[in-house]
Scaffold this active site. Sequence first.
Site, mmCIF file in Angstrom:
data_model
loop_
_atom_site.group_PDB
_atom_site.id
_atom_site.type_symbol
_atom_site.label_atom_id
_atom_site.label_comp_id
_atom_site.label_asym_id
_atom_site.label_seq_id
_atom_site.Cartn_x
_atom_site.Cartn_y
_atom_site.Cartn_z
ATOM 1 N N GLU A 1 -4.407 4.011 12.443
ATOM 2 C CA GLU A 1 -3.042 3.775 11.961
ATOM 3 C C GLU A 1 -2.097 3.492 13.132
ATOM 4 O OE1 GLU A 1 -1.716 6.936 9.357
ATOM 5 O OE2 GLU A 1 -3.421 6.632 8.030
ATOM 6 N N LYS B 1 -6.288 17.300 3.873
ATOM 7 C CA LYS B 1 -6.195 15.973 4.479
ATOM 8 C C LYS B 1 -6.903 15.842 5.819
ATOM 9 C CE LYS B 1 -3.291 13.138 3.353
ATOM 10 N NZ LYS B 1 -3.472 11.859 2.662
ATOM 11 N N SER C 1 -2.902 17.339 8.039
ATOM 12 C CA SER C 1 -1.534 17.335 7.545
ATOM 13 C C SER C 1 -0.984 18.749 7.676
ATOM 14 C CB SER C 1 -1.522 16.897 6.080
ATOM 15 O OG SER C 1 -0.366 17.384 5.433
ATOM 16 N N HIS D 1 -10.869 -11.254 -1.454
ATOM 17 C CA HIS D 1 -9.737 -10.774 -2.261
ATOM 18 C C HIS D 1 -9.815 -9.257 -2.466
ATOM 19 C CE1 HIS D 1 -9.176 -15.054 -3.256
ATOM 20 N NE2 HIS D 1 -10.484 -15.052 -3.369
#
Length: 461
Positions: free
Chosen positions: A294, A287, A281, A160
């Site tokens: 991804e 970043k 970024s 979970h």
Amino acid sequence: MADNSKKPWDGRFTEATDAFVESFTASVEFDQILAPYDIQGSIAHATMLERVGIITDNDLALIKSGLEGILKDIESGTFQWSVSLEDVHMNIEHALTVQIGDAGKTLHTGRSRNDQVATDIRLYLRDQIDRISAKIRHLQTGILDLAAANIDAIMPGLTHLQVAQPVLFSHHLMAWFEMIDRDYCRLQDCRNRVNVLPLGAAALAGTSFPIDRTLTAELLGFDGIAENSMDAVSDRDFAIEFAAAGSLIMMHLSRWSEELILWTSPQFDYIELPDRFCTGSSIMPQKKNPDVPELVRGKTGRVFGSLTSLLTLMKGQPLAYNKDNQEDKEPIFDTVTTLLQCLTAFADMIPAIEPKKENLRNAALRGYATATDLADYLVRKGIPFRDAHDVVGKLVAVGIAAGKDLSELSLDELRSQSETICEDVYSVLTLEGSVNSRNHLGGTAPEQVTAAIERAKQRIA
Ligand code: ARG
């Protein structure tokens, strides 16, 4: 593209093909990928035709050298593809006849584009399955290296998405190894059904010529021969099966990507992904984004989409060949490209992962990961498991109130819920004690994980 207005099939036609229809029905823009397989299939077919006396040895020699020359032209990019010649098959056959004259016109004896294209796709897929399988093995080797090099790292195993029980980082990695290994096996299994010869089925009913399909199968390295000519030219279940196996691979890579994205986030901070697998970024200087996982997660949709396309393509088709089947190409090709790209990315990236062992350890120490170990301890002292569960639940509440892990509670605090607890409890409350105790096949004890890595090495050797 060259202009070739004369079609190989236009004998009965009295007007030229509509310009839109010509480009709408053509597949050469995308099926030219099949050229090497088309030529391989044609050479085998011609060799068989010569062997059984349907064409002369002189024709065979011309066909062979002509096709080999055409393959060179295609590979060097000098071949003139023509949309008006519709597809890869007619482009090559036309070029052959232009080059070698009448001998080229004998090649299509006893054959149809229907069994020709089915053969091409099977040869193509067999080859691609082998390339994809090699990538999977490469990735598996990377997993094993990373797992073996970090056998001392302990991390929280999650259920979970919450801390559940401590596990070895290597044990966690080996879970991915097993999933990817089943993917490999599925591809091999699919290969068995791909590697069957359709050639000889001709348009759908077979041919009136005395062909030798066993010889053609041998020449092309097929393990079997399609038993039924109508089935051979019509069904694409082998391609659907490939897309299904590919979808499972992507499903695994996608969930693994999801995990890597979480693990590299500042919130988890479990691993370092080297800069070469990340991008920055354009606005936020701080970043470092996990673009590779991804993108793999994102590309999964294409492969699931291809599977759906192929299933839908097939479901409405009466026997035998229908032009619908021309639509099988792009989903198959895109699935192959996507799988090769994503597996290459993973095979390069996974062994470069650097686990942040301190962070992993600290994360395992938060969240009462050894609560089950304490319950098991009480069971070994004679307390029924349900009662032990209750005692430990209360101790977790004590820990939460005191801001302490179970291993940080004093003996008095521990005994406040059960007199059965003694000094020896601390050995089961440590992370090491917890993982070491799970010492059975499939468990996370270092001894077991080391043995699992060894067995896995043998399996993929
Ligand atoms: N380009 C066609 C395909 O991909 C080749 C077979 C065409 N056969 C036919 N009878 N039109 O399926």
